[in-house]
Design a protein around this motif. Structure first.
Motif, PDB file in Angstrom:
ATOM      1  N   GLU A 218       0.874  -1.197   0.044  1.00 44.01           N
ATOM      2  CA  GLU A 218       0.094  -0.057  -0.149  1.00 44.01           C
ATOM      3  C   GLU A 218       0.901   1.340  -0.090  1.00 44.01           C
ATOM      4  O   GLU A 218       0.619   2.240  -0.622  1.00 44.01           O
ATOM      5  CB  GLU A 218      -1.122  -0.086   1.196  1.00 44.01           C
ATOM      6  N   GLU A 219       1.900   1.260   0.806  1.00 47.33           N
ATOM      7  CA  GLU A 219       2.782   2.319   0.699  1.00 47.33           C
ATOM      8  C   GLU A 219       3.402   2.666  -0.740  1.00 47.33           C
ATOM      9  O   GLU A 219       3.841   3.720  -1.224  1.00 47.33           O
ATOM     10  CB  GLU A 219       4.087   1.980   1.833  1.00 47.33           C
ATOM     11  N   ALA A 220       3.761   1.587  -1.289  1.00 50.10           N
ATOM     12  CA  ALA A 220       4.171   1.520  -3.002  1.00 50.10           C
ATOM     13  C   ALA A 220       3.179   1.962  -3.753  1.00 50.10           C
ATOM     14  O   ALA A 220       3.391   1.947  -5.100  1.00 50.10           O
ATOM     15  CB  ALA A 220       4.848   0.294  -3.109  1.00 50.10           C
ATOM     16  N   GLY A 221       2.067   2.144  -3.438  1.00 51.49           N
ATOM     17  CA  GLY A 221       1.126   2.517  -4.413  1.00 51.49           C
ATOM     18  C   GLY A 221       0.045   1.606  -4.923  1.00 51.49           C
ATOM     19  O   GLY A 221      -0.765   1.696  -6.001  1.00 51.49           O
ATOM     20  N   PHE A 222      -0.016   0.270  -4.313  1.00 55.27           N
ATOM     21  CA  PHE A 222      -0.842  -0.752  -4.685  1.00 55.27           C
ATOM     22  C   PHE A 222      -2.037  -0.924  -3.791  1.00 55.27           C
ATOM     23  O   PHE A 222      -1.935  -0.490  -2.643  1.00 55.27           O
ATOM     24  CB  PHE A 222      -0.136  -2.227  -4.777  1.00 55.27           C
ATOM     25  N   GLU A 223      -3.133  -1.191  -4.484  1.00 62.04           N
ATOM     26  CA  GLU A 223      -4.168  -1.760  -3.807  1.00 62.04           C
ATOM     27  C   GLU A 223      -4.626  -3.372  -3.866  1.00 62.04           C
ATOM     28  O   GLU A 223      -4.339  -3.868  -5.020  1.00 62.04           O
ATOM     29  CB  GLU A 223      -5.417  -1.258  -4.389  1.00 62.04           C
ATOM     30  N   VAL A 224      -4.263  -3.862  -2.440  1.00 62.14           N
ATOM     31  CA  VAL A 224      -4.579  -5.406  -2.643  1.00 62.14           C
ATOM     32  C   VAL A 224      -5.787  -5.913  -2.691  1.00 62.14           C
ATOM     33  O   VAL A 224      -6.773  -5.332  -2.174  1.00 62.14           O
ATOM     34  CB  VAL A 224      -4.084  -5.734  -1.038  1.00 62.14           C
ATOM     35  N   GLU A 225      -5.924  -6.794  -3.734  1.00 64.48           N
ATOM     36  CA  GLU A 225      -7.397  -7.160  -4.237  1.00 64.48           C
ATOM     37  C   GLU A 225      -7.593  -8.591  -3.503  1.00 64.48           C
ATOM     38  O   GLU A 225      -8.566  -8.831  -3.408  1.00 64.48           O
ATOM     39  CB  GLU A 225      -7.201  -7.379  -5.583  1.00 64.48           C
ATOM     40  N   ASP A 226      -6.562  -9.368  -3.224  1.00 62.85           N
ATOM     41  CA  ASP A 226      -6.736 -10.701  -2.838  1.00 62.85           C
ATOM     42  C   ASP A 226      -5.459 -11.153  -2.053  1.00 62.85           C
ATOM     43  O   ASP A 226      -4.450 -10.821  -2.417  1.00 62.85           O
ATOM     44  CB  ASP A 226      -7.228 -11.707  -3.743  1.00 62.85           C
ATOM     45  N   GLN A 227      -5.565 -11.795  -0.728  1.00 64.07           N
ATOM     46  CA  GLN A 227      -4.574 -12.256  -0.215  1.00 64.07           C
ATOM     47  C   GLN A 227      -4.770 -13.645   0.452  1.00 64.07           C
ATOM     48  O   GLN A 227      -5.655 -13.731   1.239  1.00 64.07           O
ATOM     49  CB  GLN A 227      -3.788 -11.370   0.939  1.00 64.07           C
ATOM     50  N   LEU A 228      -3.834 -14.376   0.248  1.00 64.69           N
ATOM     51  CA  LEU A 228      -3.963 -15.793   0.518  1.00 64.69           C
ATOM     52  C   LEU A 228      -2.707 -16.542   1.476  1.00 64.69           C
ATOM     53  O   LEU A 228      -1.557 -16.148   0.842  1.00 64.69           O
ATOM     54  CB  LEU A 228      -4.346 -16.899  -0.589  1.00 64.69           C
ATOM     55  N   PRO A 229      -2.874 -17.151   2.568  1.00 63.38           N
ATOM     56  CA  PRO A 229      -1.746 -17.640   3.165  1.00 63.38           C
ATOM     57  C   PRO A 229      -1.326 -19.048   2.710  1.00 63.38           C
ATOM     58  O   PRO A 229      -2.446 -19.656   1.864  1.00 63.38           O
ATOM     59  CB  PRO A 229      -2.287 -17.999   4.480  1.00 63.38           C
ATOM     60  N   ILE A 230      -0.107 -19.315   2.453  1.00 60.11           N
ATOM     61  CA  ILE A 230       0.339 -20.635   2.026  1.00 60.11           C
ATOM     62  C   ILE A 230       0.246 -21.670   2.988  1.00 60.11           C
ATOM     63  O   ILE A 230       1.189 -22.017   3.586  1.00 60.11           O
ATOM     64  CB  ILE A 230       1.734 -20.662   1.411  1.00 60.11           C
ATOM     65  N   GLY A 231      -1.103 -22.043   3.163  1.00 64.32           N
ATOM     66  CA  GLY A 231      -1.087 -23.197   4.178  1.00 64.32           C
ATOM     67  C   GLY A 231      -1.113 -22.663   5.389  1.00 64.32           C
ATOM     68  O   GLY A 231      -0.884 -21.448   5.737  1.00 64.32           O
ATOM     69  N   GLY A 232      -1.664 -23.486   6.351  1.00 63.73           N
ATOM     70  CA  GLY A 232      -1.638 -23.430   7.978  1.00 63.73           C
ATOM     71  C   GLY A 232      -0.583 -24.254   8.533  1.00 63.73           C
ATOM     72  O   GLY A 232       0.558 -24.650   8.181  1.00 63.73           O
ATOM     73  N   TYR A 233      -0.890 -24.278   9.976  1.00 64.34           N
ATOM     74  CA  TYR A 233      -0.026 -25.214  10.761  1.00 64.34           C
ATOM     75  C   TYR A 233       0.299 -26.598  10.473  1.00 64.34           C
ATOM     76  O   TYR A 233       1.796 -26.843  10.419  1.00 64.34           O
ATOM     77  CB  TYR A 233      -0.461 -25.306  12.236  1.00 64.34           C
ATOM     78  N   PHE A 234      -0.469 -27.263   9.866  1.00 65.03           N
ATOM     79  CA  PHE A 234      -0.327 -28.614   9.606  1.00 65.03           C
ATOM     80  C   PHE A 234       0.468 -28.661   8.242  1.00 65.03           C
ATOM     81  O   PHE A 234       1.274 -29.625   8.068  1.00 65.03           O
ATOM     82  CB  PHE A 234      -1.905 -29.554   9.525  1.00 65.03           C
ATOM     83  N   TRP A 235       0.036 -27.709   7.180  1.00 70.01           N
ATOM     84  CA  TRP A 235       0.844 -27.824   6.230  1.00 70.01           C
ATOM     85  C   TRP A 235       2.332 -27.348   6.394  1.00 70.01           C
ATOM     86  O   TRP A 235       3.317 -28.077   5.825  1.00 70.01           O
ATOM     87  CB  TRP A 235       0.340 -26.928   5.167  1.00 70.01           C
ATOM     88  N   PHE A 236       2.374 -26.470   7.354  1.00 65.41           N
ATOM     89  CA  PHE A 236       3.866 -25.969   7.745  1.00 65.41           C
ATOM     90  C   PHE A 236       4.711 -27.138   8.399  1.00 65.41           C
ATOM     91  O   PHE A 236       5.732 -27.403   8.179  1.00 65.41           O
ATOM     92  CB  PHE A 236       3.855 -24.887   8.659  1.00 65.41           C
ATOM     93  N   MET A 237       3.958 -27.905   9.159  1.00 62.18           N
ATOM     94  CA  MET A 237       4.627 -29.029  10.036  1.00 62.18           C
ATOM     95  C   MET A 237       5.163 -30.117   8.853  1.00 62.18           C
ATOM     96  O   MET A 237       6.152 -30.760   9.217  1.00 62.18           O
ATOM     97  CB  MET A 237       3.711 -29.485  10.862  1.00 62.18           C
TER      98      MET A 237
END
Length: 251
Positions: free
Chosen positions: A161-180
């Motif tokens: 946002e500081e760099a002039g972008f509007e975030v349209e969608d944001q997704l995590p790459i998995g959660g705790y179990f994927w991480f583990m």
């Protein structure tokens, strides 16, 4: 990280669906890249900022999108870097408004000036141009010494946002179990050389296949995704941004 020769051998002999089941990162990235490609019209210009081996080039060229790949060539030593230009993401050699879309996949952590890099990506995009950026949140150090930062979900949004972008969608790459599940595979790193290698045949099946698959299947239980491998963000250029807007106390 696991020995790259070993990883290449495993990918050559193990069916692709098995690899994707225990480590779904690559198929997820392909889906996200194809999503970006589908949002751009034929004839659009796409910048792959930190292209590495340019593995996603066909996703764009197959749709008639003009692909340009850049990289500094300081990643994995065995990569060939079939890019168009060797350049720093924080100092792009392109005129303002040159591209309709930009791909930045696991690159921002490798620049010592991440904020400047985002401002440069903004400058290189046309008005309302699209950006797909993927950054790590919990990831081992890699491609050293060129590995500098990790980003929380709020941190990358703030920088964009500081760099002039509007975030349209944001997704995590998995959660705790994927991480583990990924960490179980990483355990094998400690047993791939030296005297400890004698334990490899005993550990490779449970830690390399069974536990990663089981834990990945359990990832639906984690709805918060605070323990995540990284962040996937689709953004659009909202405005022109001047680098002087940045807070001087941050990198």
């Amino acid at each position: 990280m696991l020995n790259r020769r070993l990883v290449r051998f495993a990918k050559a002999v193990i069916p692709r669906f098995v690899i994707d089941a225990i480590n779904p990162f690559d198929p997820l990235m392909r889906r996200m890249v194809n999503r970006l490609a589908a949002s751009l019209p034929a004839g659009a210009r796409l910048l792959d900022a930190g292209a590495g081996e340019a593995q996603y080039k066909p996703c764009f060229t197959s749709r008639g999108i003009r692909y340009t790949g850049i990289d500094l060539g300081v990643g994995e030593p065995d990569w060939q870097y079939p890019v168009d230009v060797f350049a720093d993401t924080a100092e792009l050699p392109f005129q303002a408004g040159s591209f309709d879309g930009i791909l930045s996949l696991a690159v921002l952590e490798h620049t010592p000036r991440p904020r400047q890099a985002l401002f440069e990506l903004n400058r290189a995009l046309k008005p309302a141009g699209r950006l797909l950026i993927v950054v790590p949140t919990m990831w081992e150090e890699h491609q050293m010494p060129n590995d500098f930062f990790r980003f929380t979900r709020h941190g990358i949004r703030q920088l964009l946002e500081e760099a002039g972008f509007e975030v349209e969608d944001q997704l995590p790459i998995g959660g705790y179990f994927w991480f583990m599940g990924r960490k179980f595979i990483d355990i094998l790193e400690f047993f791939q050389s030296g005297p400890r290698v004698v334990f490899w045949p005993v550990l490779v099946v449970p830690f390399g296949f069974v536990l990663p698959f089981v834990f990945r299947c359990l990832d639906f239980l984690d709805r918060d995704k605070y323990y995540t491998i990284g962040q996937i963000v689709f953004a659009r250029k909202q405005r022109e941004a001047a680098l002087g807007e940045q807070a001087p106390s941050l990198p």
